[in-house]
Design a protein around this motif. Structure first.
Motif, short mmCIF file in Angstrom:
data_model
loop_
_atom_site.label_atom_id
_atom_site.label_comp_id
_atom_site.label_asym_id
_atom_site.label_seq_id
_atom_site.Cartn_x
_atom_site.Cartn_y
_atom_site.Cartn_z
N THR A 126 0.84 -1.20 0.00
CA THR A 126 0.00 0.00 0.00
C THR A 126 0.87 1.25 0.00
N LEU A 127 1.87 1.28 0.88
CA LEU A 127 2.78 2.44 0.91
C LEU A 127 3.52 2.58 -0.40
N ARG A 128 3.94 1.47 -0.98
CA ARG A 128 4.67 1.51 -2.26
C ARG A 128 3.81 2.12 -3.34
N SER A 129 2.51 1.82 -3.32
CA SER A 129 1.62 2.38 -4.34
C SER A 129 1.40 3.88 -4.15
N ASP A 138 10.24 6.12 0.46
CA ASP A 138 11.39 5.63 -0.27
C ASP A 138 11.03 4.34 -0.99
N GLU A 139 10.94 4.42 -2.32
CA GLU A 139 10.53 3.26 -3.12
C GLU A 139 11.47 2.08 -2.93
N GLN A 140 12.77 2.33 -2.90
CA GLN A 140 13.73 1.23 -2.75
C GLN A 140 13.60 0.57 -1.38
N GLU A 141 13.43 1.37 -0.33
CA GLU A 141 13.24 0.78 1.00
C GLU A 141 11.98 -0.09 1.01
N LEU A 142 10.90 0.41 0.45
CA LEU A 142 9.65 -0.34 0.44
C LEU A 142 9.77 -1.61 -0.40
N ASP A 143 10.47 -1.53 -1.52
CA ASP A 143 10.71 -2.74 -2.33
C ASP A 143 11.47 -3.78 -1.52
#
Length: 171
Positions: A126-129, A138-143
């Motif tokens: 959800t956060l990544r979206s 931070d997209e990389q952290e969430l990935d």
């Protein structure tokens, strides 16, 4: 209307705050339950993986708190306290044994932890979206958090299947 600019879509921080605090409550339960499971099971095929999972689940909870701070979402301590108390009370449930642990306890704990990790992974997704709409995420952290949750679910499923076979198969 012709000639009007489309409005940009911002993150609803009021609702996101509720959502993240609910996930924090779940993370509190998961961290407590995983630590309890790691301390309770000393069988070699389960002990080390459970210790590693407990450590990672605690780190994931810390990551969630850090993300909440970066978003300016305050921690609702009453939710954390209530969920921690509920987790400790959950240890007292009847398991068919009065003074010792049931062999089924490990199976149930692994299922509970797997469900919790699945919920956590959905929270990270959800956060990544929302990361495109909010540069504080931070997209990389969430990935990385999503990938770790996927590994945790895989480990828990392997442990669960082993426990089911150990406990429920005769012979």
């Amino acid at each position: 209307m012709p000639g009007t600019r489309p409005q940009s879509r911002g993150v609803r921080t009021d609702l996101l705050g509720i959502y993240l605090n609910d996930h924090l409550a779940g993370a509190t339960v998961g961290a407590g339950r995983s630590l309890f499971a790691a301390r309770s099971h000393r069988d070699p095929p389960f002990a080390e993986p459970l210790r590693n999972l407990a450590c990672e689940i605690g780190e994931d909870r810390a990551s969630l708190l850090r993300i909440m701070r970066s978003l300016g979402v305050p921690e609702r301590r009453y939710k954390v306290a209530a969920s921690g108390a509920a987790e400790r009370l959950g240890r007292l449930k009847s398991n068919g044994r009065l003074f010792r642990r049931s062999p089924l306890t490990l199976v149930i704990e692994l299922e509970f932890l797997r469900l919790g990790v699945e919920g956590k992974e959905l929270g990270w997704r959800t956060l990544r979206s929302l990361a495109d709409a909010d540069d504080r995420l931070d997209e990389q952290e969430l990935d990385g958090l999503i990938a770790r949750a996927e590994r945790q679910m895989s480990t828990l499923e392997e442990l669960r299947v082993r426990a089911v076979q150990d406990v429920l198969l005769s012979g």
